[in-house]
Design a protein around this motif. Structure first.
Motif, PDB file in Angstrom:
ATOM      1  N   ASP A   1      55.497  58.558  33.503  1.00 46.68           N
ATOM      2  CA  ASP A   1      56.665  59.073  34.231  1.00 46.68           C
ATOM      3  C   ASP A   1      57.900  59.129  33.333  1.00 46.68           C
ATOM      4  O   ASP A   1      58.650  60.106  33.351  1.00 46.68           O
ATOM      5  N   LEU A   2      58.107  58.082  32.544  1.00 46.85           N
ATOM      6  CA  LEU A   2      59.330  58.006  31.745  1.00 46.85           C
ATOM      7  C   LEU A   2      59.289  58.919  30.527  1.00 46.85           C
ATOM      8  O   LEU A   2      60.329  59.395  30.063  1.00 46.85           O
ATOM      9  N   THR A   3      58.105  59.146  29.964  1.00 44.46           N
ATOM     10  CA  THR A   3      58.020  60.018  28.786  1.00 44.46           C
ATOM     11  C   THR A   3      57.920  61.486  29.172  1.00 44.46           C
ATOM     12  O   THR A   3      58.275  62.362  28.376  1.00 44.46           O
ATOM     13  N   GLY A   4      57.409  61.769  30.359  1.00 44.15           N
ATOM     14  CA  GLY A   4      57.164  63.155  30.743  1.00 44.15           C
ATOM     15  C   GLY A   4      55.966  63.756  30.068  1.00 44.15           C
ATOM     16  O   GLY A   4      55.741  64.964  30.136  1.00 44.15           O
ATOM     17  N   LEU A   5      55.173  62.931  29.412  1.00 42.05           N
ATOM     18  CA  LEU A   5      53.973  63.386  28.711  1.00 42.05           C
ATOM     19  C   LEU A   5      52.727  62.835  29.389  1.00 42.05           C
ATOM     20  O   LEU A   5      52.718  61.676  29.822  1.00 42.05           O
ATOM     21  N   PRO A   6      51.670  63.618  29.479  1.00 49.23           N
ATOM     22  CA  PRO A   6      50.383  63.019  29.851  1.00 49.23           C
ATOM     23  C   PRO A   6      49.965  62.025  28.766  1.00 49.23           C
ATOM     24  O   PRO A   6      50.047  62.331  27.578  1.00 49.23           O
ATOM     25  N   LEU A   7      49.533  60.844  29.160  1.00 50.83           N
ATOM     26  CA  LEU A   7      49.095  59.832  28.210  1.00 50.83           C
ATOM     27  C   LEU A   7      47.590  59.677  28.311  1.00 50.83           C
ATOM     28  O   LEU A   7      47.062  59.422  29.400  1.00 50.83           O
ATOM     29  N   GLU A   8      46.904  59.833  27.205  1.00 48.50           N
ATOM     30  CA  GLU A   8      45.454  59.628  27.189  1.00 48.50           C
ATOM     31  C   GLU A   8      45.162  58.244  26.626  1.00 48.50           C
ATOM     32  O   GLU A   8      45.452  57.959  25.463  1.00 48.50           O
ATOM     33  N   ARG A   9      44.607  57.389  27.473  1.00 50.80           N
ATOM     34  CA  ARG A   9      44.214  56.055  27.016  1.00 50.80           C
ATOM     35  C   ARG A   9      42.823  56.150  26.409  1.00 50.80           C
ATOM     36  O   ARG A   9      41.851  56.398  27.102  1.00 50.80           O
ATOM     37  N   VAL A  10      42.748  55.962  25.100  1.00 51.67           N
ATOM     38  CA  VAL A  10      41.482  56.184  24.400  1.00 51.67           C
ATOM     39  C   VAL A  10      40.477  55.104  24.773  1.00 51.67           C
ATOM     40  O   VAL A  10      40.836  53.975  25.137  1.00 51.67           O
ATOM     41  N   ALA A  11      39.206  55.476  24.667  1.00 55.84           N
ATOM     42  CA  ALA A  11      38.148  54.600  25.138  1.00 55.84           C
ATOM     43  C   ALA A  11      37.933  53.396  24.229  1.00 55.84           C
ATOM     44  O   ALA A  11      37.545  52.330  24.696  1.00 55.84           O
TER      45      ALA A  11
ATOM     46  N   SER B   1      40.133  51.805  21.494  1.00 58.52           N
ATOM     47  CA  SER B   1      41.273  51.640  20.604  1.00 58.52           C
ATOM     48  C   SER B   1      41.143  50.407  19.720  1.00 58.52           C
ATOM     49  O   SER B   1      41.769  50.323  18.662  1.00 58.52           O
ATOM     50  N   ALA B   2      40.331  49.432  20.119  1.00 54.35           N
ATOM     51  CA  ALA B   2      40.207  48.207  19.334  1.00 54.35           C
ATOM     52  C   ALA B   2      39.641  48.464  17.948  1.00 54.35           C
ATOM     53  O   ALA B   2      39.900  47.698  17.021  1.00 54.35           O
ATOM     54  N   THR B   3      38.872  49.550  17.808  1.00 56.86           N
ATOM     55  CA  THR B   3      38.286  49.864  16.501  1.00 56.86           C
ATOM     56  C   THR B   3      38.978  51.048  15.836  1.00 56.86           C
ATOM     57  O   THR B   3      38.428  51.635  14.903  1.00 56.86           O
ATOM     58  N   ALA B   4      40.190  51.385  16.278  1.00 56.87           N
ATOM     59  CA  ALA B   4      40.846  52.585  15.757  1.00 56.87           C
ATOM     60  C   ALA B   4      41.059  52.515  14.247  1.00 56.87           C
ATOM     61  O   ALA B   4      40.744  53.468  13.524  1.00 56.87           O
ATOM     62  N   SER B   5      41.599  51.414  13.739  1.00 55.89           N
ATOM     63  CA  SER B   5      41.828  51.308  12.291  1.00 55.89           C
ATOM     64  C   SER B   5      40.511  51.350  11.536  1.00 55.89           C
ATOM     65  O   SER B   5      40.388  51.982  10.482  1.00 55.89           O
ATOM     66  N   LEU B   6      39.515  50.679  12.083  1.00 59.30           N
ATOM     67  CA  LEU B   6      38.188  50.648  11.471  1.00 59.30           C
ATOM     68  C   LEU B   6      37.616  52.059  11.367  1.00 59.30           C
ATOM     69  O   LEU B   6      37.093  52.479  10.326  1.00 59.30           O
ATOM     70  N   ARG B   7      37.736  52.827  12.464  1.00 58.17           N
ATOM     71  CA  ARG B   7      37.156  54.167  12.493  1.00 58.17           C
ATOM     72  C   ARG B   7      37.974  55.167  11.672  1.00 58.17           C
ATOM     73  O   ARG B   7      37.421  56.037  11.006  1.00 58.17           O
ATOM     74  N   GLY B   8      39.312  55.055  11.723  1.00 59.77           N
ATOM     75  CA  GLY B   8      40.144  56.041  11.040  1.00 59.77           C
ATOM     76  C   GLY B   8      39.901  56.106   9.551  1.00 59.77           C
ATOM     77  O   GLY B   8      39.753  57.193   8.972  1.00 59.77           O
TER      78      GLY B   8
ATOM     79  N   HIS C   1      36.668  61.403  25.394  1.00 56.47           N
ATOM     80  CA  HIS C   1      38.044  61.409  25.860  1.00 56.47           C
ATOM     81  C   HIS C   1      38.264  60.252  26.835  1.00 56.47           C
ATOM     82  O   HIS C   1      37.354  59.831  27.541  1.00 56.47           O
ATOM     83  N   GLY C   2      39.486  59.760  26.862  1.00 51.26           N
ATOM     84  CA  GLY C   2      39.807  58.650  27.737  1.00 51.26           C
ATOM     85  C   GLY C   2      40.477  59.115  29.020  1.00 51.26           C
ATOM     86  O   GLY C   2      40.611  60.311  29.296  1.00 51.26           O
ATOM     87  N   ARG C   3      40.924  58.155  29.794  1.00 50.84           N
ATOM     88  CA  ARG C   3      41.609  58.457  31.053  1.00 50.84           C
ATOM     89  C   ARG C   3      43.006  58.989  30.756  1.00 50.84           C
ATOM     90  O   ARG C   3      43.703  58.475  29.885  1.00 50.84           O
ATOM     91  N   VAL C   4      43.422  60.012  31.484  1.00 51.21           N
ATOM     92  CA  VAL C   4      44.737  60.614  31.296  1.00 51.21           C
ATOM     93  C   VAL C   4      45.636  60.234  32.468  1.00 51.21           C
ATOM     94  O   VAL C   4      45.252  60.356  33.634  1.00 51.21           O
ATOM     95  N   PHE C   5      46.838  59.756  32.155  1.00 56.99           N
ATOM     96  CA  PHE C   5      47.857  59.433  33.147  1.00 56.99           C
ATOM     97  C   PHE C   5      48.913  60.532  33.109  1.00 56.99           C
ATOM     98  O   PHE C   5      49.566  60.740  32.087  1.00 56.99           O
ATOM     99  N   GLU C   6      49.060  61.244  34.217  1.00 52.37           N
ATOM    100  CA  GLU C   6      49.989  62.366  34.297  1.00 52.37           C
ATOM    101  C   GLU C   6      51.334  61.906  34.863  1.00 52.37           C
ATOM    102  O   GLU C   6      51.378  61.047  35.748  1.00 52.37           O
ATOM    103  N   PRO C   7      52.443  62.483  34.387  1.00 50.51           N
ATOM    104  CA  PRO C   7      53.750  62.170  34.992  1.00 50.51           C
ATOM    105  C   PRO C   7      53.754  62.580  36.467  1.00 50.51           C
ATOM    106  O   PRO C   7      53.169  63.610  36.839  1.00 50.51           O
ATOM    107  N   SER C   8      54.424  61.784  37.304  1.00 52.94           N
ATOM    108  CA  SER C   8      54.433  62.072  38.734  1.00 52.94           C
ATOM    109  C   SER C   8      55.836  62.208  39.305  1.00 52.94           C
ATOM    110  O   SER C   8      55.993  62.338  40.516  1.00 52.94           O
ATOM    111  N   ILE C   9      56.873  62.174  38.451  1.00 56.36           N
ATOM    112  CA  ILE C   9      58.239  62.326  38.931  1.00 56.36           C
ATOM    113  C   ILE C   9      58.847  63.585  38.325  1.00 56.36           C
ATOM    114  O   ILE C   9      58.328  64.129  37.340  1.00 56.36           O
ATOM    115  N   THR C  10      59.954  64.028  38.879  1.00 55.92           N
ATOM    116  CA  THR C  10      60.595  65.245  38.391  1.00 55.92           C
ATOM    117  C   THR C  10      61.410  64.960  37.142  1.00 55.92           C
ATOM    118  O   THR C  10      61.723  63.794  36.829  1.00 55.92           O
TER     119      THR C  10
END
Length: 525
Positions: A435-445, A447-454, A478-487
């Protein structure tokens, strides 16, 4: 017994080592891009005094050996062919060792160390502007080069080794590359060198003027190589395999790759004890702005002869605030309970409790290292749910300050934001953050191994396991996406109210930098 897994079996992968501040993990990243079983071992961090933070370089090495050998063993049992080794490490932790004996001469000085912070302040007036222009960062509160110069000047064993030509200096990546290759490669990469405060962003070179000014002998500087340039072959005596050590990156840079921050405007936020926001800015650096504190320019990755730049901002309070409220104060049984309580407050009227999570100072949008946290706006009608919501709001607003600081420094809104880290598991926090960023946020499945994988992805592309970073990154689930819900108007009102609270809390006579209205960001699907 030496085993070389090149081409052995139907599955191939990269042995990836991720050496963090409090622990080391290793696992094979398969040709699917997924991490196979990951092995972990914790590492001690010591605090000799209020300003000093140290580690034992040999413990770092033995922990690395332990988890890497276990990963190699499991790969062998399951017929996975290891084509290369990749390395990601904590940044700016430095050490000195003897090239003949291979032994460290002193404890490593960790990136959190502040023993020279007061002394470095004296350089700011003369050096901040030129360093920001050529390194993308100011003088700062730590310098591995100043630390090393002082040890050479005052510690007899270090001075003797230097005079005899036996002294070596490096960050954790340099130390581990040197050990993993049997002492044959003495090098570092841009994503590690930049965090030392000695790397020229656009020249891919050491800033010898500044480093020499600090008293550090420039002849000790490790060779600079691109992150995927290759660092020799692993010593069979170390891991039992002889394969290319194909890539080395700083851990946050590797995480940015794994979370898809490959093209300008693509970003990530990793929520842990604190929160890091990183965004790719393309092949031209976006330099810090004097009116936005705490946003630093980095080489996001140097692939071949091309540097892909990034910006980074950090707040030290995210998970630490939840741990403090739950474990130390006992106000909530767990962060999960706090989140559930916060979810009972669906709206935020004007006069409500406000939490400013400055438990370790404020960095962005203004620098107030001495700032403390506050909880205001309490009345007899305030409930536990109101307090919980105020805490999550405060964390989300602080992270939003980082996101806006990065976007404003870049000059354009972020086009995509992927999130990870333990604290991102809170659904209520992610809804507030979207809501505060106005961006859809994708929570990756994963993330604990992100540095390892990158860093494994970078190595795999260099070795021909994948055709490009885009191929392997976009093939991940793909992970779960949280969409903004405020104007947009509601969002602007909430952000303006937060800025008023922050100004009042910091008691800063100068207003925070104005933020111009920007169009709603478009997120490609």
């Amino acid at each position: 017994m030496t085993q070389t897994f090149l081409g052995a079996g139907p599955r191939r992968g990269v042995l990836s080592i991720d050496e963090g501040t409090t622990g080391t993990r290793a696992g094979v990243v398969l040709d699917s891009g997924a991490a196979h079983e990951v092995f972990y071992r914790s590492i001690e961090v010591s605090h000799p005094d209020d300003l000093s933070v140290e580690q034992d370089p040999m413990e770092i090495w033995t922990a690395t050996l332990d988890v890497a050998r276990r990963a190699v063993g499991r790969a062998g049992e399951e017929g996975v062919g290891i084509t290369a080794v990749a390395l990601s490490t904590q940044r700016a932790t430095a050490m000195l060792w003897d090239r003949v004996t291979g032994r460290p001469l002193l404890p490593a000085v960790v990136w959190q160390d502040r023993r020279y912070a007061h002394e470095l302040t004296a350089y700011e007036a003369e050096w901040d502007a030129p360093l920001l222009a050529r390194q993308g960062r100011p003088v700062g509160a730590r310098s591995p080069f100043l630390w090393a110069a002082r040890q050479i000047a005052t510690h007899p064993d270090v001075a003797d080794a230097h005079r005899a030509g036996r002294l070596l200096f490096g960050t954790v990546d340099t130390w581990l590359i040197w050990r993993l290759t049997g002492g044959t490669v003495y090098a570092t990469t841009p994503t590690n060198a930049a965090s030392t405060g000695g790397y020229l962003l656009e020249r891919h070179a050491w800033d010898e003027e500044w480093i020499g000014h600090l008293g550090f002998p420039v002849d000790l500087l490790p060779e600079l190589r691109s992150d995927d340039a290759g660092f020799g072959t692993t010593d069979p005596a170390a891991l039992g395999i002889a394969v290319p050590l194909a890539a080395s990156m700083g851990d946050q840079h590797a995480a940015l790759v794994a979370l898809g921050g490959l093209a300008a405007g693509q970003g990530m936020c990793v929520y842990g004890t604190g929160a890091f926001v990183d965004a790719a800015t393309g092949t031209t650096p976006a330099l810090p702005r004097p009116d936005i504190s705490g946003v630093l320019a980095h080489p996001g990755r140097r692939q071949g002869d091309v540097t892909h730049y990034s910006l980074e901002a950090y707040t030290s309070t995210a998970g630490s605030a939840l741990r403090w409220l739950c474990d130390d104060l006992g106000l909530f049984a767990s962060p999960k309970e706090l989140g559930e309580e916060a979810g009972r407050v669906p709206t935020r009227p004007g006069r409500t409790p406000r939490f400013v999570p400055a438990l370790a100072g404020v960095r962005t949008p203004v620098w107030h290292p001495e700032a403390t946290a506050s909880l205001t706006g309490l009345t007899l009608a305030t409930t536990r749910a109101d307090l919980a919501r105020a805490v999550l709001d405060g964390i989300a607003h602080s992270v939003c300050d980082l996101i806006e600081g990065v976007a404003d420094t870049m000059g354009t809104p972020l086009t995509r934001l992927r999130v990870g880290g333990g604290v991102s598991g809170s659904d209520p926090l992610m809804r507030i953050q979207a809501d505060l960023t106005g961006l859809p946020l994708e929570r990756v499945a994963d993330s604990a191994t992100a540095s390892l994988r990158g860093t494994a992805y970078l190595a795999g592309v260099a070795q021909g396991l994948w055709s490009s970073l885009e191929e392997v990154v976009e093939a991940q689930p793909h992970g779960r996406v949280f969409e903004p819900s405020i104007t947009a108007a509601e969002r602007a009102g909430q952000r303006a109210a937060w800025r008023d609270v922050l100004i009042a809390h910091l008691n800063d006579p100068a207003p925070l930098p104005a933020r111009e209205a920007a169009p709603e960001p478009h997120t490609p699907h």
